[in-house]
Enzyme design. Structure first.
Site, PDB file in Angstrom:
ATOM      1  N   HIS A  97     -23.309  19.761   3.878  1.00 15.37           N
ATOM      2  CA  HIS A  97     -23.392  20.242   5.267  1.00 15.37           C
ATOM      3  C   HIS A  97     -22.727  21.606   5.466  1.00 15.37           C
ATOM      4  CE1 HIS A  97     -25.204  16.520   6.245  1.00 15.37           C
ATOM      5  NE2 HIS A  97     -24.119  15.801   6.414  1.00 15.37           N
TER       6      HIS A  97
ATOM      7  N   ASP B  10     -28.839   6.060   2.406  1.00 16.84           N
ATOM      8  CA  ASP B  10     -28.403   7.439   2.623  1.00 16.84           C
ATOM      9  C   ASP B  10     -29.261   8.313   1.735  1.00 16.84           C
ATOM     10  OD1 ASP B  10     -27.119   9.747   3.368  1.00 16.84           O
ATOM     11  OD2 ASP B  10     -25.270   9.348   2.233  1.00 16.84           O
TER      12      ASP B  10
ATOM     13  N   ARG C 251     -26.964  18.272   1.086  1.00 25.00           N
ATOM     14  CA  ARG C 251     -26.215  18.674  -0.108  1.00 25.00           C
ATOM     15  C   ARG C 251     -26.894  19.811  -0.868  1.00 25.00           C
ATOM     16  NH1 ARG C 251     -25.697  13.304   0.833  1.00 25.00           N
ATOM     17  NH2 ARG C 251     -23.589  12.427   0.642  1.00 25.00           N
TER      18      ARG C 251
ATOM     19  N   GLU D 173     -31.934  12.207  10.161  1.00 23.38           N
ATOM     20  CA  GLU D 173     -31.646  13.638  10.089  1.00 23.38           C
ATOM     21  C   GLU D 173     -32.872  14.365   9.529  1.00 23.38           C
ATOM     22  OE1 GLU D 173     -27.657  14.149   8.101  1.00 23.38           O
ATOM     23  OE2 GLU D 173     -27.882  11.964   8.038  1.00 23.38           O
TER      24      GLU D 173
ATOM     25  N   HIS E  78     -26.785  15.575  13.394  1.00 20.93           N
ATOM     26  CA  HIS E  78     -26.253  14.395  12.703  1.00 20.93           C
ATOM     27  C   HIS E  78     -25.963  13.266  13.697  1.00 20.93           C
ATOM     28  CE1 HIS E  78     -24.414  12.176   9.467  1.00 20.93           C
ATOM     29  NE2 HIS E  78     -24.427  13.226   8.649  1.00 20.93           N
TER      30      HIS E  78
END
Length: 352
Positions: A107, A253, A81, A317, A181
């Protein structure tokens, strides 16, 4: 080593989409497509020698283009982000598309690299069979400055690793922060919940975020919190804890600030499926890793008709920290004109 190329389908304009499968001497195989340079399959043995595909994904051109979740995609120019969907570089402010929350960019979308055909070349080097996907990204692409030449190589090695090398050069200062990803489920991509699998992350701190997952700039200690993966633990143990960062994201996340020395390729994370005995180790030279437990999947139909529900996979990631371009205290994702952005991430598969 061996490899094969087959036709996956075609785009609306008639352009052919190909699938490439690399296989090593152990029978381990990894498949990729030139549509987005996407990682499609990863077939590895369990402790008894039984092979399964442990990578969530789509197996049709339509699925790759239209279904959400970014499964196996190369993400760039900036992964994760950017707050306010804007950044300032050399005194110029660049506005990005708003595609996350009320005002942020995620992304580098919505014009994702997954919808583009990349050039592909397969060869051998001292580590194994390598496929390199190349893409030219013109000045203003996704509203980033500079004409950029991008290359992402996947090497399947004899020790059952997939080594990903990212390269980019540009003729203006710009952002380079790529990731893959990939979603993993070491019991098999269609095995359902991963909450009984285990994870370890070499990080004592994580980036605190606001309610739209944009870092505040604070690095908080994981000690005594559900974010502590410094010892191997079951993913589901703390995922539903009454803890604000987990409530905000609906699970894990978040970006962990890795402990290794800057620029050193080092072990960053480890995942274990106790039932199958499969183990995955993640090595990177980047400062951060986003551990994501597929909270946003909504029953998408993937390979073999599998339904991908929340928490049926997880991502590691590797990356510069989210919103690093707007946080001077974070390592910078800026690559200078004429310099080469180079970074490596390795996913090593074994059993125990």
């Amino acid at each position: 080593m061996a490899w094969k190329k087959e036709i996956l389908g075609a785009l609306d304009n008639g352009a052919q989409v190909s699938k490439y499968t690399l296989t090593n001497e152990n029978g381990v195989s990894a498949a990729f497509t030139d549509l987005g340079g996407t990682w499609m399959e990863m077939k590895t043995p369990d402790k008894d020698g039984n092979f399964k595909d442990v990578l969530l994904g789509y197996d049709t051109v339509e699925g790759l283009l239209t279904k959400s979740g970014h499964l196996g995609e190369i993400v760039g120019r900036n992964a994760n982000r950017i707050g306010g969907a804007a950044f300032t570089l050399n005194g110029v402010t660049y506005a990005l598309a708003i595609n996350s929350g009320t005002k942020n960019n995620l992304h580098s979308g919505p014009d994702f690299y997954r919808s583009r055909l990349w050039d592909a070349a397969v060869g051998e080097d001292e580590l194994g069979t390598k496929i390199t996907f190349s893409l030219f990204s013109p000045d203003g692409d996704q509203n980033y400055p500079g004409n950029a030449d991008i290359a992402v190589s996947y090497t399947l090695t004899p020790d059952n690793s997939v080594k990903i090398d990212y390269r980019m050069t540009a003729d203006e200062d710009t952002i380079a922060n790529f990731t893959n990803h990939a979603y993993f489920n070491l019991a098999g991509h269609d095995a359902g919940s991963v909450l009984r699998q285990q994870a370890w992350i070499d990080a004592d701190r994580f980036t605190v975020t606001d309610d739209e997952s944009i870092p505040t700039g604070e690095l908080a200690s994981v000690k005594g919190t559900p974010m502590d993966f410094t010892e191997l633990k079951t993913i589901g143990r703390d995922i539903d804890a009454d803890y604000e960062p987990l409530r905000q994201a609906g699970g894990y996340d978040h970006n962990w600030a890795l402990n290794h020395k800057k620029g050193e390729l080092a072990l960053a994370a480890r995942a274990v499926d106790p039932e199958s005995g499969r183990v995955m180790e993640v090595y990177t030279d980047l400062p951060g890793v986003q551990f994501y437990t597929a909270n946003g999947l909504k029953g998408q139909i993937g390979k073999d008709g599998a339904h991908y529900e929340p928490r049926c996979g997880y991502c590691f990631e590797t990356q510069y920290f989210p919103d690093a371009i707007n946080k001077p205290q974070f390592d910078s994702p800026v690559v200078k004109a004429g310099d080469e952005y180079r970074t490596t991430t390795v996913y090593h598969f074994t059993t125990e």
